[in-house]
Design an enzyme around this catalytic site. Structure first.
Site, mmCIF file in Angstrom:
data_model
loop_
_atom_site.group_PDB
_atom_site.id
_atom_site.type_symbol
_atom_site.label_atom_id
_atom_site.label_comp_id
_atom_site.label_asym_id
_atom_site.label_seq_id
_atom_site.Cartn_x
_atom_site.Cartn_y
_atom_site.Cartn_z
ATOM 1 N N CYS A 62 12.548 -32.588 -1.046
ATOM 2 C CA CYS A 62 11.202 -33.440 -1.574
ATOM 3 C C CYS A 62 10.175 -33.104 -0.596
ATOM 4 O O CYS A 62 9.122 -33.250 -1.026
ATOM 5 C CB CYS A 62 11.750 -34.574 -1.648
ATOM 6 S SG CYS A 62 12.404 -35.438 -0.008
ATOM 7 N N ASN A 66 5.944 -3.138 11.126
ATOM 8 C CA ASN A 66 5.193 -2.353 10.070
ATOM 9 C C ASN A 66 5.447 -2.991 8.795
ATOM 10 O O ASN A 66 6.118 -3.991 8.666
ATOM 11 C CB ASN A 66 5.656 -0.909 10.359
ATOM 12 C CG ASN A 66 4.428 -0.002 9.828
ATOM 13 O OD1 ASN A 66 3.799 -0.055 8.969
ATOM 14 N ND2 ASN A 66 4.221 1.071 10.820
ATOM 15 N N THR A 67 5.033 -2.417 7.865
ATOM 16 C CA THR A 67 5.196 -2.825 6.565
ATOM 17 C C THR A 67 6.428 -2.825 5.862
ATOM 18 O O THR A 67 7.472 -2.177 6.220
ATOM 19 C CB THR A 67 4.194 -2.321 5.661
ATOM 20 O OG1 THR A 67 4.569 -0.787 5.504
ATOM 21 C CG2 THR A 67 2.837 -2.375 5.848
ATOM 22 N N CYS A 111 6.060 3.793 9.131
ATOM 23 C CA CYS A 111 5.254 3.971 7.589
ATOM 24 C C CYS A 111 6.445 4.143 6.620
ATOM 25 O O CYS A 111 7.245 5.038 6.624
ATOM 26 C CB CYS A 111 4.475 5.237 7.895
ATOM 27 S SG CYS A 111 3.500 5.193 6.156
ATOM 28 N N CYS A 120 21.037 -39.989 0.485
ATOM 29 C CA CYS A 120 20.148 -38.822 1.281
ATOM 30 C C CYS A 120 20.895 -37.976 2.217
ATOM 31 O O CYS A 120 21.273 -38.350 3.335
ATOM 32 C CB CYS A 120 18.798 -39.250 1.737
ATOM 33 S SG CYS A 120 17.775 -37.987 2.304
ATOM 34 N N CYS A 126 1.614 -42.109 -1.852
ATOM 35 C CA CYS A 126 2.194 -41.364 -3.015
ATOM 36 C C CYS A 126 1.091 -41.435 -4.037
ATOM 37 O O CYS A 126 0.701 -42.672 -4.404
ATOM 38 C CB CYS A 126 3.514 -42.316 -3.194
ATOM 39 S SG CYS A 126 4.209 -41.737 -4.574
ATOM 40 N N ASN A 158 0.702 -1.180 0.178
ATOM 41 C CA ASN A 158 -0.208 0.014 -0.188
ATOM 42 C C ASN A 158 0.688 1.224 0.130
ATOM 43 O O ASN A 158 1.800 1.449 0.395
ATOM 44 C CB ASN A 158 -0.855 -0.116 1.143
ATOM 45 C CG ASN A 158 -0.120 0.692 2.478
ATOM 46 O OD1 ASN A 158 -0.299 1.697 2.650
ATOM 47 N ND2 ASN A 158 0.265 -0.172 3.203
ATOM 48 N N CYS A 184 6.431 -32.314 -2.061
ATOM 49 C CA CYS A 184 5.359 -33.194 -2.079
ATOM 50 C C CYS A 184 4.078 -32.562 -1.987
ATOM 51 O O CYS A 184 3.677 -32.030 -0.690
ATOM 52 C CB CYS A 184 5.650 -34.393 -1.366
ATOM 53 S SG CYS A 184 4.319 -35.597 -1.096
#
Ligand SMILES: Cc1cc2nc3c(=O)[nH]c(=O)nc-3n(C[C@H](O)[C@H](O)[C@H](O)COP(=O)(O)OP(=O)(O)OC[C@H]3O[C@@H](n4cnc5c(N)ncnc54)[C@H](O)[C@@H]3O)c2cc1C
Ligand SMILES: Cc1cc2nc3c(=O)[nH]c(=O)nc-3n(C[C@H](O)[C@H](O)[C@H](O)COP(=O)(O)O)c2cc1C
Ligand code: SF4
Ligand code: SF4
Ligand code: SF4
Lengths: 461, 429
Positions: A408, A200-201, A135, A402, A345, A73, A412
């Site tokens: 993964c 704040n933003t 702001c 792994c 799966c 905004n 999934c």
């Protein structure tokens, strides 16, 4: 049933959910309806000097059919006359004595301006003040908002001016648009703040319209950075909350924190509480769906607390903070591998392609005879649903290879289909910090590292 | 036109985007395997979700030049959508309708269409402008070969134009595809009947290779008295597509047969105003060759079914059809495979009717001198080459096994084009 009431720096609220200072808390009539819906409090839309808004104020980030995962905004503080705001706040508080009514303010960086607004707010009977140092657009160009929040000295100075005259609890609202949020937070503390709120933003450009090549939103052809908020900013907000929760100086002070930034569900709310927030503010989700979202926020949080045996907000507040640690303290010998539940799966092969193209090439496609096969290995002459589904290989993780990166698991699409399973690594527990101290060469020299790995049987392909 | 217009509306841009965004973008996706032309479905749907409709259409055309017809007529429940990973627990992606969305874009804007290759100097003859012939011709043109299609009828498209009911595919869609293939430089000579107007030897003499895609014939004879009073189901459907008022339809209509063609005939009769439509079948619902979804559809349309019933003779009074004499059957399991229907002695009865349509399949292709056949269909090898060198064949006329469908015909045309190209240029394509 859990007791959701809070006492936030002396401000009492029947539940921790407050409207954030933003359009949902723009007028008495709106906040009145929000309180009817069940909101525990509201931080009034920031009031201060005269402003004029532009139109086309909101951009939004959508993903697929999910609308508004974030909003951006370029709106300013309240553009309604100060007198009207003050009168409505007074009226609201008179009608809702049990709710938290906090007024956000932002005026020019002059002691007199701040003293005046503080007195005006106190006259309304409101329960607290929030200083908007956050702001990021428009107001900051006029030396207010983020222009204050980004300079710790200004933060401290203005907080001190306000505290000199204010009898009400003073909350300082921080901007995320800084490299180290701890500095302005400590400055606020030094200035005498009673509480902090964040975030704040976030500074952002939402995008470009590919037909017109203009920014979104476009104000007559021009656009610029605006404040980003909503579900997409939650991870940023949590991280900044954690920065405050783990800072020794702030922790020692015991300043309560009002957390916000992306709270959309009670689950988000619980996470903010677990990381140390006491009250919670919500804006974008309310802008998306209206005040009624508070019902599930309250209900869901309360039910979850009952299940977990938390009786009060204070019981659970900060319960996960002790889990926060630095990388150097993580156990290098902890090992988890991905495991696929073949019954769940659906064979979309998204795990396969993710691991194969971008992770560690350790998922195989296994045919019905147990042999690994290559993708696209089916006969071009075959077709039809029975052949396609009947001959489709299944993905299987070669656990020995792994590395437990968890990619993964993340891609999934089926709930609980891939799980990361803890397996023994066969190695003594050790952290990087310990290792670097015990064997400094390992941290500095690849040959030493190789030797260490060989000794420890750590194989990386 | 009268309840026989395309039944599914196009998806709106928003509907398409939402549906496309549901697709998981599977890797080596089962929908692609299940599609006989192996369209890269995940990719074309992804492109719809990003608004890249031109690229989406191109992905479809890469594997299937008749994607607009296939999007409408394919039995997707048995093919791509039937294999979609979201099918078991959720709703499969509406692949057919998304494909149509991309194809509509291509035909409306002219974007994403295939383009002809650099001329090679070779000239190939294609016989029959149905899906198999059009696909083969288009694929050859993409590779730069000159192609002439010889078609006995006035319009190209084969059964897409003349045989598939407008509920599924309006004539205009099939004709637009014919136009698109012609725009690739393919010459279409209509009104030329192979075996009559032009011989195999002439074709072989004048061209570098020949592709035969003649489809099948009319509805075969039932061999019952009064046969000449029966309406040919294929012609019945044809009139529903090409005659402005549609075919004449009776009040009480019987349709003999229970395959997909019979279902189409029954649908037309019902939609064009018959009071009662009854399908007659020797066996039971369990043995019907029609797709399950078609069977469900016809029941919804209010069509009745008479199972274990065999026609014996057409009942004619004053030169007009008044009914069909039938007898009851019972199923006897004589060996492996489908049980055999056996007549029940003394069970004859008459079903009143003023129109009887026979829809019991199509006649096999005619025999041509020198071309070997397999159970009456043209015999081909793995490259779709017949027993005559340089003469290839595909589509319904080679479908000795399995059920014939448009998309299979398209795939045959594509495979034959690749084989012809390889034979002519000596390279793999
Ligand atoms: C009523 C009906 C409904 C159907 N519905 C569906 C459906 O919904 N979905 C689906 O996938 N499939 C459907 N099919 C099947 C599908 O239409 C065919 O499988 C497909 O058209 C086969 O294509 P083809 O090119 O081999 O033959 P055809 O489409 O039959 O084309 C053959 C062409 O060759 C021409 N020709 C024939 N003999 C000669 C000759 N001697 N000289 C020159 N030209 C000649 C014909 O005029 C015709 O144009 C249906 C079939 C019928 C009969
Ligand atoms: C349209 C809009 C206007 C806002 N105006 C203000 C404001 O006037 N004062 C303020 O302190 N914060 C303002 N904010 C920030 C919100 O109070 C809040 O900090 C931020 O939106 C993060 O919370 P959320 O993710 O729940 O939206 C505004 C946010 C939006 C989206
Ligand atoms: S956790 Fe990472 S390395 Fe292991 S299988 Fe999954 S993607 Fe591959
Ligand atoms: S991503 Fe999940 S559902 Fe898809 S193939 Fe892998 S394990 Fe199966
Ligand atoms: S199987 Fe379904 S979800 Fe997967 S790519 Fe194909 S259409 Fe999309």
């Amino acid at each position: 049933m859990a007791d959701l009431s809070i006492n936030f720096a002396g401000i009492k609220s029947p539940n921790p959910f407050w409207l954030a200072s933003a359009p949902p808390a723009n007028s008495g009539a709106q906040v009145h309806r929000a309180f009817e819906a069940g909101w525990g409090g509201a931080v009034w839309k920031t009031i201060g000097g005269p402003v004029l808004n532009v139109s086309n104020r909101y951009g939004a980030w959508h993903s697929g059919s999910q609308r508004m995962l974030a909003i951006n905004n370029i709106e300013l503080i309240s553009d309604r006359p100060l007198e009207i705001n003050l009168a409505e706040i007074r009226d609201l508080k008179r009608n809702w004595p049990d709710r938290a009514v906090i007024v956000s303010a932002m005026v020019e960086s002059k002691p007199e301006a701040w003293r005046t607004i503080v007195r005006q707010i106190e006259d309304t009977g409101a329960d607290g003040l929030e200083l908007n140092y956050g702001c990021p657009h428009g107001m900051s160009e006029r030396g207010m908002g983020a222009a204050v929040g980004q300079v710790p000295e200004y933060c401290q100075q203005i907080t001190a001016w306000v505290k000199e005259v204010s009898k009400l609890p003073v909350i300082v609202k921080l901007t995320p648009n800084v490299t180290n949020i701890v500095l302005p937070a400590r400055a606020a503390l030094a200035g005498g703040a009673d509480a902090l709120s964040l975030i704040n933003t976030v500074n952002s450009i939402i995008g470009i319209d590919l037909d017109t090549l203009e920014l979104t939103p476009s104000v007559g052809g021009k656009g610029g950075h605006g404040g980003y908020a909503g579900p997409a900013v939650k991870p940023i907000a949590l991280n900044l909350l954690v920065a405050l929760a783990t800072d020794p100086e702030l922790a020692k002070s015991g300043l309560p924190i009002s957390g916000m930034g992306g709270i959309a569900t009670w689950r988000d709310a619980a996470e903010f509480l677990l990381l140390g927030a006491t009250s919670l503010q919500v804006c974008t989700t309310v802008m998306h769906y209206g005040f009624r979202v508070v019902e599930d926020l309250i209900d869901g949080l309360s039910n979850w607390m009952d299940e977990k045996g938390f009786r009060t907000i204070e019981d659970l507040r900060g319960k996960s903070v002790h889990r926060i640690s630095d990388f150097g303290n993580f156990d290098l010998s902890f090992r988890a591998v991905a495991r696929i539940d073949q019954n769940r799966c659906i064979k979309c092969n998204l795990c396969y392609v993710a691991c194969n193209d971008t992770a560690h090439q350790c998922i195989d496609l296994i045919d019905s005879t147990g042999k690994p096969v290559q993708p696209h290995a089916w006969d071009l002459a075959s077709n039809g649903k029975h052949e396609a589904t009947g001959t489709r290989p299944r993905p299987e993780v070669r656990e020995a290879d792994c590395v437990g990166c968890r990619l993964c698991y993340n891609v999934c699409p089926v709930e609980k289909c891939i799980e990361m399973v803890e397996v023994p690594s066969g190695r003594e527990s050790i952290t990087w910090a310990q290792l670097a101290q015990a064997e400094p060469a390992v941290a500095e020299d690849w040959d030493a590292m190789k030797k260490y790995r060989d000794e420890q049987c750590i194989h990386i392909h | 036109m009268n309840g026989l217009t395309e039944s599914l509306p196009p998806l709106s841009a928003h509907e398409a985007a939402v549906e496309a965004s549901r697709c998981l973008f599977c890797y080596d996706a089962p929908c692609t395997h299940a599609c006989p032309t192996h369209i890269d479905i995940a990719q074309f749907i992804k492109k719809i979700s990003t608004g890249n409709l031109t690229g989406s259409a191109r992905t479809i055309f890469d594997s299937n030049l008749l994607g607009a017809t296939c999007a409408r007529v394919c039995p997707v429940q048995e093919l791509c959508e039937g294999a979609c990973v979201l099918g078991s627990e959720h709703k499969p992606i509406a692949i057919g309708r998304l494909q149509r969305h991309a194809m509509d874009h291509a035909y409306q804007t002219g974007q994403g269409l295939a383009i002809a290759g650099t001329p090679t100097g070779f000239h190939v003859a294609v016989v029959g402008a149905g899906p198999a012939g059009l696909s083969c011709a288009g694929e050859l043109a993409k590779r730069g070969h000159a192609v002439t299609i010889y078609e006995k009828r006035d319009l190209g498209g084969g059964l897409s134009t003349y045989g598939i009911i407008a509920l599924r595919e309006p004539v205009g869609v099939a004709l637009a595809e014919v136009e698109m293939i012609r725009n690739l430089g393919v010459r279409l000579q209509t009104g030329v009947e192979f075996g009559c107007d032009i011989s195999l030897d002439t074709l072989i003499g004048d061209h570098s290779a020949v592709f035969l895609s003649l489809g099948l014939g009319k509805t075969p004879a039932l061999g019952i008295p009064g046969e000449e009073h029966l309406v040919d189901g294929i012609e019945f459907i044809e009139q529903s597509k090409t005659a402005p008022a549609g075919p004449p339809v009776g009040r009480e209509v019987l349709v003999i047969g229970a395959g997909n063609t019979a279902i189409d005939c029954a649908t037309i009769a019902k939609r064009l105003g018959a009071a009662r439509v009854t399908m007659i079948y020797r066996r039971t619902a369990a043995e019907m060759t029609a797709y399950a979804h078609e069977y469900a559809f016809i029941q919804n349309e209010g069509v009745q079914l008479e199972f274990l019933t065999q026609p014996v003779a057409v009942v004619i009074e004053d030169g007009r059809v008044t009914g069909l004499r039938c007898r009851r059957m019972s199923l006897v399991q004589t060996g492996p495979g489908r049980p055999t229907p056996e007549p029940i002695p003394g069970s004859e009865f008459i079903i009143p009717a003023d129109q009887i349509v026979k829809a019991i399949g199509q006649e096999k292709p005619p025999a041509f001198n020198g071309i070997e056949t397999d159970r009456g269909f043209l015999r081909v090898n793995d490259s779709l080459e017949t027993s005559v060198a340089g003469v290839y064949a595909g589509g319904d006329c080679i479908r000795a096994r399995g059920s014939a469908s448009t998309v299979m015909a398209v795939q045959d045309g594509k495979r034959a084009a690749a084989a012809i190209d390889k034979a002519l240029t000596g390279t793999r394509s």
